[in-house]
Design a protein around this motif. Structure first.
Motif, PDB file in Angstrom:
ATOM      1  N   GLU A 100       0.831  -1.186   0.000  1.00  0.00           N
ATOM      2  CA  GLU A 100       0.000   0.000   0.000  1.00  0.00           C
ATOM      3  C   GLU A 100       0.869   1.241   0.000  1.00  0.00           C
ATOM      4  O   GLU A 100       1.961   1.266   0.570  1.00  0.00           O
ATOM      5  CB  GLU A 100      -0.926   0.019   1.223  1.00  0.00           C
ATOM      6  CG  GLU A 100      -1.942  -1.114   1.215  1.00  0.00           C
ATOM      7  CD  GLU A 100      -2.911  -1.008   2.384  1.00  0.00           C
ATOM      8  OE1 GLU A 100      -3.012   0.095   2.948  1.00  0.00           O
ATOM      9  OE2 GLU A 100      -3.534  -2.015   2.733  1.00  0.00           O
ATOM     10  N   ALA A 101       0.358   2.316  -0.621  1.00  0.00           N
ATOM     11  CA  ALA A 101       1.109   3.566  -0.661  1.00  0.00           C
ATOM     12  C   ALA A 101       1.197   4.159   0.739  1.00  0.00           C
ATOM     13  O   ALA A 101       0.254   4.039   1.534  1.00  0.00           O
ATOM     14  CB  ALA A 101       0.420   4.554  -1.597  1.00  0.00           C
ATOM     15  N   ARG A 104      -0.141  10.246   2.913  1.00  0.00           N
ATOM     16  CA  ARG A 104       0.319  11.558   2.487  1.00  0.00           C
ATOM     17  C   ARG A 104       0.837  12.343   3.681  1.00  0.00           C
ATOM     18  O   ARG A 104       0.252  12.309   4.769  1.00  0.00           O
ATOM     19  CB  ARG A 104      -0.815  12.326   1.818  1.00  0.00           C
ATOM     20  CG  ARG A 104      -1.235  11.722   0.474  1.00  0.00           C
ATOM     21  CD  ARG A 104      -0.190  11.967  -0.594  1.00  0.00           C
ATOM     22  NE  ARG A 104      -0.617  11.438  -1.888  1.00  0.00           N
ATOM     23  CZ  ARG A 104       0.050  11.656  -3.021  1.00  0.00           C
ATOM     24  NH1 ARG A 104       1.176  12.360  -2.996  1.00  0.00           N
ATOM     25  NH2 ARG A 104      -0.386  11.152  -4.146  1.00  0.00           N
ATOM     26  N   GLY A 109      -1.094  17.320  -0.500  1.00  0.00           N
ATOM     27  CA  GLY A 109      -1.015  15.990  -1.092  1.00  0.00           C
ATOM     28  C   GLY A 109      -2.259  15.171  -0.824  1.00  0.00           C
ATOM     29  O   GLY A 109      -2.746  14.432  -1.692  1.00  0.00           O
ATOM     30  N   ALA A 110      -2.792  15.284   0.400  1.00  0.00           N
ATOM     31  CA  ALA A 110      -4.024  14.567   0.739  1.00  0.00           C
ATOM     32  C   ALA A 110      -5.197  15.060  -0.090  1.00  0.00           C
ATOM     33  O   ALA A 110      -6.037  14.269  -0.541  1.00  0.00           O
ATOM     34  CB  ALA A 110      -4.313  14.715   2.228  1.00  0.00           C
ATOM     35  N   ALA A 112      -5.018  16.375  -3.109  1.00  0.00           N
ATOM     36  CA  ALA A 112      -4.837  15.904  -4.477  1.00  0.00           C
ATOM     37  C   ALA A 112      -5.265  14.446  -4.628  1.00  0.00           C
ATOM     38  O   ALA A 112      -5.831  14.044  -5.653  1.00  0.00           O
ATOM     39  CB  ALA A 112      -3.377  16.078  -4.894  1.00  0.00           C
ATOM     40  N   THR A 113      -4.993  13.628  -3.618  1.00  0.00           N
ATOM     41  CA  THR A 113      -5.340  12.212  -3.683  1.00  0.00           C
ATOM     42  C   THR A 113      -6.836  11.977  -3.505  1.00  0.00           C
ATOM     43  O   THR A 113      -7.429  11.131  -4.182  1.00  0.00           O
ATOM     44  CB  THR A 113      -4.576  11.443  -2.586  1.00  0.00           C
ATOM     45  OG1 THR A 113      -3.181  11.616  -2.782  1.00  0.00           O
ATOM     46  CG2 THR A 113      -4.912   9.958  -2.625  1.00  0.00           C
ATOM     47  N   SER A 114      -7.442  12.731  -2.600  1.00  0.00           N
ATOM     48  CA  SER A 114      -8.844  12.484  -2.241  1.00  0.00           C
ATOM     49  C   SER A 114      -9.831  13.271  -3.077  1.00  0.00           C
ATOM     50  O   SER A 114     -11.030  12.973  -3.061  1.00  0.00           O
ATOM     51  CB  SER A 114      -9.059  12.848  -0.772  1.00  0.00           C
ATOM     52  OG  SER A 114      -8.851  14.246  -0.566  1.00  0.00           O
ATOM     53  N   HIS A 115      -9.357  14.302  -3.775  1.00  0.00           N
ATOM     54  CA  HIS A 115     -10.236  15.203  -4.534  1.00  0.00           C
ATOM     55  C   HIS A 115     -11.246  15.895  -3.624  1.00  0.00           C
ATOM     56  O   HIS A 115     -12.387  16.179  -4.034  1.00  0.00           O
ATOM     57  CB  HIS A 115     -10.962  14.448  -5.662  1.00  0.00           C
ATOM     58  CG  HIS A 115     -10.031  13.701  -6.571  1.00  0.00           C
ATOM     59  ND1 HIS A 115      -9.145  14.332  -7.421  1.00  0.00           N
ATOM     60  CD2 HIS A 115      -9.819  12.359  -6.736  1.00  0.00           C
ATOM     61  CE1 HIS A 115      -8.449  13.425  -8.080  1.00  0.00           C
ATOM     62  NE2 HIS A 115      -8.828  12.225  -7.686  1.00  0.00           N
TER      63      HIS A 115
END
Length: 520
Positions: A100-101, A104, A109-110, A112-115
């Motif tokens: 798993e990545a 963030r 960054g969070a 950008a990942t979660s929108h």
């Protein structure tokens, strides 16, 4: 009895976690008293006030461990401490799993990942500005729950947010409800068509709960931070929030809730709101202005909803033989402001750590023989500690002190329920009230206690249950903070009639069944 005090350098834990650790240590067999906290100035004062000798070398990044008990008790307290801290470390270091990545590390960054389109920042104030700017640069609105943020940084954040067409809620924004989702401290209220803009946390909660009691729901509650209507911040977020609610199809009526605002800022906002095309009501406290309950009643009349008989629980108290002074001990800053504005009309000057005007401040010990109102949620009392709506220990200690103070005539308290608050606060407060009244009786005094409970029946703690527990401990309990304050003032003045020249709310004072919580 033996005292064990130690400093653990570089061992940082958040205040809510340490509150739980302290309770675990204090509950260990043989422990008489315990406190585990970061070595902020406030926490050191508390620990030294408990009689512990803390080294002068203690620094804010040190963890202070103070345990009092017999030898076996100190040992069991240390064992409980080590177990509790080990649990915190284990929870913090759990792996996300192979393949798993990694999580963030930045807010941007969070996003950008979660929108996501809304971020919540709750870190120590000195770090909150960087995180909030990260959200703004990611083009999302941000709720800054953190306090102790400099006002000049607040202005910079809000100017940047306006330029990015996003909203900054805060800093020190304790309450918001966006699209039915509660953020921070928030009550469970019914959905509806009233939108709230709140430069106040507990004030917004009081308004929401009164509306809920009247059967009226809200669309959104957009907090903007307690300083937004100050001269320095000039209503920057309030303007944006008003515009957002005016454009929201689900919002038909808007109410602005605030601690006493700067007059010129309020005038500018009133002029701006007049052009929005939707009715805007003002629950903005101040000298000569209506209290929050009266403002809600005016709003209800505007939407043609009957004003209910606001709930009241408990039997009528009798004042002490000499009246004494009012002592208001609050978790909610806006509720404390409202109480001072109402009480000062009859009682005159009231000293406070958040005084209504210069010259009425309290000293470091927050003591005075006259009328006193304390906001235990003020920034100066929450550095390194959880908010008193979560950790009421400082206020509980003060209740015990007032019980044996012969100048204390009436205790006026608040209790705020809902998400984010203490999961079951009423029994602990009831024990303190019962003990305070017994201590006063032992000293030959009568000590009436009046409490306002801000909550709803849908809250996890349940309004009626909490109010009944407090009433059974001997308190008079009100849903309306304004009604509670007037009752406390009447007891101090030794006169049960109306005690001020302000607008008297039509529903205040209606009797309430102490078992069912339903008005007659």
């Amino acid at each position: 009895m033996a005292d064990h005090v130690e400093l653990r350098t570089g061992a940082y834990y958040d205040s809510v976690s340490l509150m739980q650790v302290s309770r675990s240590v204090a509950a260990a067999p043989g422990v008489e008293a315990a406190q585990v906290a970061m070595a902020t100035e406030l926490n050191l004062d508390v620990i030294r006030g408990m009689g512990f000798d803390v080294p002068d070398t203690a620094a804010p990044n040190d963890l202070v461990v103070a345990i009092r008990g017999d030898d076996a008790g100190v040992a069991s307290g240390q064992a409980a401490l080590d177990a509790a801290l080990a649990g915190l470390r284990s929870a913090a270091t759990q792996s996300a799993g192979l393949g798993e990545a990694p999580p963030r590390r930045t807010l941007g960054g969070a996003v950008a990942t979660s929108h996501a389109n809304l971020a919540l920042v709750s870190v120590p104030g000195r770090h909150a500005v960087v995180e909030a700017f990260d959200a703004i640069h990611a083009a999302v609105s941000v709720m800054v729950f953190s306090d102790n943020v400099p006002v000049e940084d607040e202005v910079r954040l809000k100017d940047a947010a306006a330029a990015a067409d996003v909203l900054v809620m805060g800093p020190d924004c304790g309450t918001a409800v966006v699209g039915g989702v509660a953020l921070g401290f928030a009550n469970v209220v019914r959905p509806g068509s009233v939108g709230i803009v709140a430069a106040s946390g507990t004030g917004a909660q009081q308004v929401m709960c009164l509306l809920d009691a009247a059967g009226v729901g809200i669309s959104h509650c957009l907090g903007v931070g307690g300083r937004d209507l100050s001269s320095a911040v000039a209503g920057r977020s309030t303007r944006q929030a008003l515009a957002a609610l005016a454009a929201d199809p689900a919002t038909e009526t808007i109410v602005v809730v605030s601690k006493p605002p700067a007059p010129e800022v309020l005038a500018d906002l009133e002029a701006y709101a007049a052009g929005l095309g939707k009715p805007v009501h003002w629950a903005t406290l101040g000298t000569g202005r209506p209290d929050l309950t009266s403002s809600v009643e005016a709003l209800l009349a505007g939407v043609e909803v009957p004003v209910p008989a606001w709930p009241r629980w408990g039997t009528t108290s009798e004042p002490g033989p000499d009246g004494g002074s009012l002592r208001g001990l609050f978790c909610g800053g806006t509720l404390a402001d409202e109480a001072m504005l109402i009480a000062s009309r009859q009682l005159g000057d009231i000293r406070s750590n958040i005084p209504l005007r210069p010259g009425l401040g309290l000293g470091r010990d927050l003591r005075d023989a006259g009328h006193v109102v304390i906001d235990f949620g003020d920034d100066s009392l929450t550095q390194g500690r959880a908010h008193p709506m979560i950790d009421p220990s400082l206020r509980l200690e003060r209740i015990a002190a007032e019980a044996v103070d012969p100048t204390c005539g009436v205790l006026l308290l608040d209790l705020v329920l809902g998400h984010g608050a203490h999961p079951d606060p009423a029994p602990e407060l009831a024990r303190a009230i019962r003990a305070a009244r017994a201590a006063a009786t032992a000293g030959g005094r009568v000590l009436p206690v009046v409490v306002s409970v801000t909550g709803t029946e849908s809250d996890p703690q349940r309004l009626g249950s909490c109010a009944t527990v407090l009433a059974e401990a001997g308190a008079e309990v009100f849903l309306s903070n304004a009604a509670a304050t007037r009752r406390a003032v009447a007891l101090v003045a030794r006169d049960g009639s109306r005690t001020d020249s302000g607008t008297e709310s039509s529903g205040i004072g209606a009797e309430q069944d102490t078992t069912t919580g339903e008005g007659h």
